[in-house]
Scaffold this active site. Structure first.
Site, short mmCIF file in Angstrom:
data_model
loop_
_atom_site.label_atom_id
_atom_site.label_comp_id
_atom_site.label_asym_id
_atom_site.label_seq_id
_atom_site.Cartn_x
_atom_site.Cartn_y
_atom_site.Cartn_z
N HIS A 121 0.84 -1.21 0.00
CA HIS A 121 0.00 0.00 0.00
C HIS A 121 0.87 1.26 0.00
CE1 HIS A 121 -0.10 1.32 4.35
NE2 HIS A 121 0.02 0.05 4.64
N ASP B 236 5.55 2.60 7.15
CA ASP B 236 4.26 1.93 6.92
C ASP B 236 3.49 2.73 5.86
OD1 ASP B 236 1.80 0.72 7.00
OD2 ASP B 236 1.40 1.20 9.10
N GLU C 180 -5.32 1.75 2.22
CA GLU C 180 -5.22 0.60 3.15
C GLU C 180 -5.51 1.06 4.57
OE1 GLU C 180 -3.16 -2.22 5.95
OE2 GLU C 180 -2.91 -0.07 5.70
ZN ZN Z 1 0.55 -0.72 6.50
#
Ligand code: ZN
Length: 353
Positions: free
Chosen positions: A65, A177, A210
């Site tokens: 993502h 992330d 996401e």
């Molecule tokens: Zn993630």
């Protein structure tokens, strides 16, 4: 990690992509895939999908993502201070004192996120965990009109995007992330293609949204219609103070990609990942999860009539903070592992467990 690959990772990290506002990063992805894919498409949801050798028997999809958690401008008060809503799951404590950028139609607007100084907090306030509504962004505006001259309700906000290299190939940035996972799938695609004719049809998706409900993997998975899919995301490293390994598992930076086992992961995909790791002497760590994953692996597995799904994770300290820390070696090995997995997909394969 060679210098070109490293430079691309840093560009991903330093380009804004809050969920729903991902296109600046997707532009980089399109450029990158344009050099190694047969086709690169952007769907109306915003996912970018690269494809190579699409006529082969087995359809393999890699997904990372591209969105990051961020903030969205909600309200400007009479003095020109800005209230925000979160995009994704922030711990508000992490935001106090952050340098931020508001991505306005006229360009980036710098600001700082703060709250009342500790000296002025009441005893009661000191005991409470701060909430998003107790914080504000100050762009240096003199009043509401001055602020609204550059900022509009609905503009997205990121915490300072600068990536910082640490010792031993470790690196800190606000949105490891999942920019690190995005880098892994793109690099795995490039390496798998560069190694010679592919045995399978290979798709790579830079998925959107996401962080607000695994949404881009749902739409892109439906479009690609793969037999087998692997999502790459970060997972909690537990090699720092105050984390209980009995409760959270034993995951450390620098020990290689994390291969997850559990109901969301096809045992056939897990076996092939571990075999590829053994064959190419790539160290791996095992992770366990007894539930549907809170990442792209979840919607991918239940796409259409079901997809053999894997999850490879990069260990990440301080998830959803301004200073997420990963090992670049782990990312590099993850790309090697996935490229090796892809190159082992000869002919039609029975994925039934
Ligand atoms: Zn993630």
């Amino acid at each position: 990690m060679d210098s070109q690959a490293r430079e691309f990772l840093f560009r991903l990290l330093e380009t804004p992509s809050p969920s729903g506002y991902e296109q600046p990063v997707q532009t980089l992805v399109r450029d990158y895939l344009g050099r190694c894919a047969d086709s690169v498409t952007t769907d109306s949801h915003g996912n970018v999908i690269g494809a190579k050798n699409t006529g082969a028997a087995t359809r393999m999809m890699l997904a990372g993502h591209c969105d990051q958690i961020g903030l969205i401008v909600q309200y400007v008060d009479g003095d020109g201070y800005i209230s925000v809503q979160p995009i994704g799951g922030w711990d508000p404590i992490q935001l106090i004192g952050a340098r931020v950028t508001i991505w306005s139609a006229t360009g980036p607007v710098p600001g700082v996120m703060s709250r009342k100084p500790i000296h002025l907090l009441t005893d009661e306030e000191r005991k409470q965990v701060p909430k998003m509504k107790d914080l504000w962004i100050d762009i240096g505006a003199t009043d509401k009109a001055d602020c609204e001259g550059v900022v509009r309700v609905g503009d997205c906000v990121t915490v300072e995007l600068r990536a910082q290299e640490l010792r031993n190939g470790r690196c800190a940035a606000v949105a490891m992330d999942d920019k690190i996972g995005l880098w892994v799938v793109l690099e795995a695609f490039r390496r798998a293609v560069a190694a010679g004719p592919l045995p399978c049809a290979l798709f790579v998706a830079s998925t959107v949204q996401e962080e607000i409900g695994l949404r881009g993997a749902q739409t892109s998975g439906h479009a690609v219609d793969p037999h087998v899919a692997i999502a790459v995301d970060v997972t909690h490293a537990t090699d720092c103070p105050t984390i209980d390994k009995k409760a959270e598992g034993d995951i450390a930076l620098g020990r290689g990609p994390v291969v997850y086992r559990g109901p969301n992961m096809s045992p056939r995909v897990v076996d092939r990942l571990l075999a590829a790791a053994a064959k190419h002497s790539i160290p791996v760590q095992l992770g366990a999860s007894g539930r549907a994953q809170p990442n792209d692996a979840n919607p991918l597995q239940t796409t259409r009539s079901g997809v053999a799904t894997g999850l490879v994770s990069v260990a990440n300290r301080y998830m959803h903070s301004a200073v997420e820390v990963v090992s670049l070696d782990d990312a590099d090995r993850s790309a090697d592992l996935l490229a090796a997995f892809v190159r082992g997909l000869e002919g039609a394969i029975d994925w039934a467990p």
